[in-house]
Design a protein around this motif. Structure first.
Motif, PDB file in Angstrom:
ATOM      1  N   ASP A  36       0.483  98.675   5.676  1.00 16.89           N
ATOM      2  CA  ASP A  36       1.060  98.755   7.026  1.00 16.89           C
ATOM      3  C   ASP A  36       2.307  97.880   7.149  1.00 16.89           C
ATOM      4  OD1 ASP A  36      -0.863 100.498   7.681  1.00 16.89           O
ATOM      5  OD2 ASP A  36      -2.015  99.155   8.975  1.00 16.89           O
ATOM      6  N   THR A  37       2.223  96.681   6.571  1.00 16.46           N
ATOM      7  CA  THR A  37       3.378  95.782   6.603  1.00 16.46           C
ATOM      8  C   THR A  37       4.571  96.400   5.889  1.00 16.46           C
ATOM      9  OG1 THR A  37       1.749  94.024   6.393  1.00 16.46           O
ATOM     10  CG2 THR A  37       4.071  93.388   6.228  1.00 16.46           C
ATOM     11  N   TYR A  38       4.333  96.970   4.705  1.00 15.65           N
ATOM     12  CA  TYR A  38       5.439  97.596   3.975  1.00 15.65           C
ATOM     13  C   TYR A  38       5.992  98.802   4.733  1.00 15.65           C
ATOM     14  CZ  TYR A  38       4.789  94.654  -0.107  1.00 15.65           C
ATOM     15  OH  TYR A  38       4.746  93.584  -0.939  1.00 15.65           O
ATOM     16  N   ALA A  39       5.104  99.609   5.330  1.00  9.60           N
ATOM     17  CA  ALA A  39       5.548 100.773   6.106  1.00  9.60           C
ATOM     18  C   ALA A  39       6.483 100.327   7.233  1.00  9.60           C
ATOM     19  CB  ALA A  39       4.345 101.520   6.673  1.00  9.60           C
ATOM     20  N   LYS A  40       6.097  99.246   7.885  1.00  9.86           N
ATOM     21  CA  LYS A  40       6.880  98.708   9.002  1.00  9.86           C
ATOM     22  C   LYS A  40       8.245  98.192   8.523  1.00  9.86           C
ATOM     23  CE  LYS A  40       5.745  95.615  12.844  1.00  9.86           C
ATOM     24  NZ  LYS A  40       4.735  94.625  13.295  1.00  9.86           N
ATOM     25  N   ARG A  41       8.227  97.440   7.408  1.00 14.52           N
ATOM     26  CA  ARG A  41       9.478  96.889   6.883  1.00 14.52           C
ATOM     27  C   ARG A  41      10.418  98.008   6.450  1.00 14.52           C
ATOM     28  NH1 ARG A  41       7.419  92.334   2.723  1.00 14.52           N
ATOM     29  NH2 ARG A  41       9.638  91.950   2.376  1.00 14.52           N
TER      30      ARG A  41
ATOM     31  N   ARG B 213      10.459 101.118   7.613  1.00 17.58           N
ATOM     32  CA  ARG B 213      10.984 101.805   8.799  1.00 17.58           C
ATOM     33  C   ARG B 213      12.147 101.024   9.380  1.00 17.58           C
ATOM     34  NH1 ARG B 213       5.819 103.378  10.238  1.00 17.58           N
ATOM     35  NH2 ARG B 213       5.519 101.520  11.495  1.00 17.58           N
ATOM     36  N   LYS B 214      12.027  99.678   9.359  1.00 19.30           N
ATOM     37  CA  LYS B 214      13.121  98.848   9.863  1.00 19.30           C
ATOM     38  C   LYS B 214      14.379  99.023   8.984  1.00 19.30           C
ATOM     39  CE  LYS B 214      14.494  94.199  11.043  1.00 19.30           C
ATOM     40  NZ  LYS B 214      14.324  92.772  10.708  1.00 19.30           N
ATOM     41  N   ILE B 215      14.185  99.031   7.673  1.00 23.71           N
ATOM     42  CA  ILE B 215      15.313  99.217   6.750  1.00 23.71           C
ATOM     43  C   ILE B 215      15.963 100.579   6.966  1.00 23.71           C
ATOM     44  CG2 ILE B 215      15.893  99.529   4.286  1.00 23.71           C
ATOM     45  CD1 ILE B 215      13.788  97.291   3.698  1.00 23.71           C
ATOM     46  N   GLU B 216      15.113 101.609   7.146  1.00 21.14           N
ATOM     47  CA  GLU B 216      15.635 102.958   7.418  1.00 21.14           C
ATOM     48  C   GLU B 216      16.523 102.928   8.670  1.00 21.14           C
ATOM     49  OE1 GLU B 216      12.383 105.911   7.569  1.00 21.14           O
ATOM     50  OE2 GLU B 216      13.820 107.162   8.684  1.00 21.14           O
TER      51      GLU B 216
ATOM     52  N   ARG C  62      13.054 106.472   3.123  1.00 18.56           N
ATOM     53  CA  ARG C  62      11.876 107.191   3.628  1.00 18.56           C
ATOM     54  C   ARG C  62      10.982 107.595   2.457  1.00 18.56           C
ATOM     55  NH1 ARG C  62      14.754 109.786   7.753  1.00 18.56           N
ATOM     56  NH2 ARG C  62      15.292 111.303   6.165  1.00 18.56           N
ATOM     57  N   GLY C  63      11.598 107.969   1.334  1.00 19.58           N
ATOM     58  CA  GLY C  63      10.829 108.345   0.148  1.00 19.58           C
ATOM     59  C   GLY C  63      10.013 107.171  -0.394  1.00 19.58           C
ATOM     60  N   ILE C  64      10.584 105.966  -0.344  1.00 16.43           N
ATOM     61  CA  ILE C  64       9.858 104.778  -0.807  1.00 16.43           C
ATOM     62  C   ILE C  64       8.652 104.530   0.103  1.00 16.43           C
ATOM     63  CG2 ILE C  64      10.009 102.261  -1.112  1.00 16.43           C
ATOM     64  CD1 ILE C  64      13.016 102.705  -1.801  1.00 16.43           C
ATOM     65  N   ALA C  65       8.854 104.662   1.414  1.00 18.05           N
ATOM     66  CA  ALA C  65       7.745 104.493   2.366  1.00 18.05           C
ATOM     67  C   ALA C  65       6.628 105.498   2.059  1.00 18.05           C
ATOM     68  CB  ALA C  65       8.244 104.662   3.797  1.00 18.05           C
ATOM     69  N   LYS C  66       7.021 106.732   1.719  1.00 18.34           N
ATOM     70  CA  LYS C  66       6.046 107.783   1.400  1.00 18.34           C
ATOM     71  C   LYS C  66       5.291 107.435   0.107  1.00 18.34           C
ATOM     72  CE  LYS C  66       5.857 112.859   1.434  1.00 18.34           C
ATOM     73  NZ  LYS C  66       5.763 113.336   0.035  1.00 18.34           N
ATOM     74  N   MET C  67       6.010 106.907  -0.890  1.00 14.55           N
ATOM     75  CA  MET C  67       5.349 106.513  -2.145  1.00 14.55           C
ATOM     76  C   MET C  67       4.272 105.467  -1.885  1.00 14.55           C
ATOM     77  SD  MET C  67       8.600 106.227  -4.790  1.00 14.55           S
ATOM     78  CE  MET C  67       7.742 106.238  -6.386  1.00 14.55           C
ATOM     79  N   ILE C  68       4.587 104.502  -1.014  1.00 11.09           N
ATOM     80  CA  ILE C  68       3.614 103.453  -0.690  1.00 11.09           C
ATOM     81  C   ILE C  68       2.443 104.062   0.068  1.00 11.09           C
ATOM     82  CG2 ILE C  68       3.268 101.429   0.802  1.00 11.09           C
ATOM     83  CD1 ILE C  68       5.918 100.351  -0.181  1.00 11.09           C
ATOM     84  N   ASP C  69       2.754 104.961   1.016  1.00  9.93           N
ATOM     85  CA  ASP C  69       1.689 105.608   1.783  1.00  9.93           C
ATOM     86  C   ASP C  69       0.755 106.403   0.874  1.00  9.93           C
ATOM     87  OD1 ASP C  69       0.462 106.321   4.303  1.00  9.93           O
ATOM     88  OD2 ASP C  69       1.186 108.352   3.900  1.00  9.93           O
ATOM     89  N   GLU C  70       1.313 106.986  -0.190  1.00  8.19           N
ATOM     90  CA  GLU C  70       0.510 107.822  -1.102  1.00  8.19           C
ATOM     91  C   GLU C  70      -0.021 107.039  -2.299  1.00  8.19           C
ATOM     92  OE1 GLU C  70       3.203 110.989  -2.057  1.00  8.19           O
ATOM     93  OE2 GLU C  70       2.904 112.030  -0.148  1.00  8.19           O
ATOM     94  N   ASP C  71       0.030 105.704  -2.222  1.00  7.78           N
ATOM     95  CA  ASP C  71      -0.513 104.845  -3.296  1.00  7.78           C
ATOM     96  C   ASP C  71       0.094 105.116  -4.657  1.00  7.78           C
ATOM     97  OD1 ASP C  71      -2.134 103.800  -1.353  1.00  7.78           O
ATOM     98  OD2 ASP C  71      -3.910 104.934  -1.940  1.00  7.78           O
TER      99      ASP C  71
END
Lengths: 98, 98, 98, 98
Positions: free
Chosen positions: B12-17, B19-22, A26-35
């Motif tokens: 968006d693609t990375y966020a989706k991937r 979330r799937k990994i999570e 989840r932290g990695i997803a947040k890093m990507i979301d926050e550029d």
């Protein structure tokens, strides 16, 4: 009687480690979301990969010490034990190559 | 102006991937909680590791094509570009060894 | 009596595979000497790495099926078998992380 | 003019490292011939794998800093540079997965 696997004695520890890994993903997803900077994200991905491999190596050691050991102890002609060893070797190959 | 990294176009693609990994990590925790067979859990761990590496390889390719390329284009004496290449090489080494 | 390890029955096969790997390493040195394209050299290095890992996985499977199995069979209190499993798990960890 | 690749300046170093790796592979063959303990052989295989990966990471860093950088500098529309980045990313993926 239900089978009990090697890892059962440490279920709480594994649950805790996997919750931590889930939080890291989840932290990695947040890093990507926050550029955040790509290299910093990659460093986190490597850390999570290592944490997952460490879980896998723990499960594997307990599998060898319990399930495979039990198959060897119960096996009169060795066929079942050989199949268990082959199965474990295949799982190890998947870990080494992933 | 804020820096824009290579991966931004595919956030968006990375966020989706991720979330799937999570969800996959949560699935592994559930397998352990439900006493699933060790080898089946290991197979799932290998799958998640590969999914994470695939995310890392995507981020890395975009990093090379954008951030490193930009450093090379803007760099008069090559020092900054060399530092970016070294930084990327270190990240690659961490991926290869994890 | 000298110990006989699991791989002994396939010594010739391993000798042959390692001679081939040795030749491949020499081939990589030759590619560098002849200024071949970097990416083609890297492809060869990946191939040799996979060939070496395949040798390791073969040795490991035979080790589990023979040495570890024997330790389990001969062991009254389980201490020796546990030590063998731990030793194998450490070797697997080195393979996974290399 | 023949292309000169990034590694050319260090050809002697690579030649030396690969000769050492070749000797290590021969050493593994000798260990098997002399019935050495499986785990000790596996430790050597892991060491050679790491040495090969280290050669690959060195070649790759020089490839990024020279060949890819040159493609970026000479490229008017970015197509050639993008192809070089993709090619490097594919080679990195092979290393990560091997």
């Amino acid at each position: 009687m239900a089978a009990t696997y090697g890892y059962v004695a440490h279920k709480d520890t594994y649950a805790k480690r996997l919750r931590k890994i889930e939080g890291q993903v989840r932290g990695i997803a947040k890093m990507i979301d926050e550029d955040k900077y790509c290299i910093d994200i990659l460093t986190q991905v490597s850390a999570v990969t290592r944490a997952l491999q460490s879980v896998a190596l723990g499960l594997l050691e307990e599998h060898l010490g319990h399930c495979v050991a039990q198959a060897m102890a119960e096996d009169s002609d060795g066929d079942h034990a050989a199949a268990k060893v082959r199965e474990a070797a295949d799982a190890i190959a998947r870990l080494v190559r992933s």
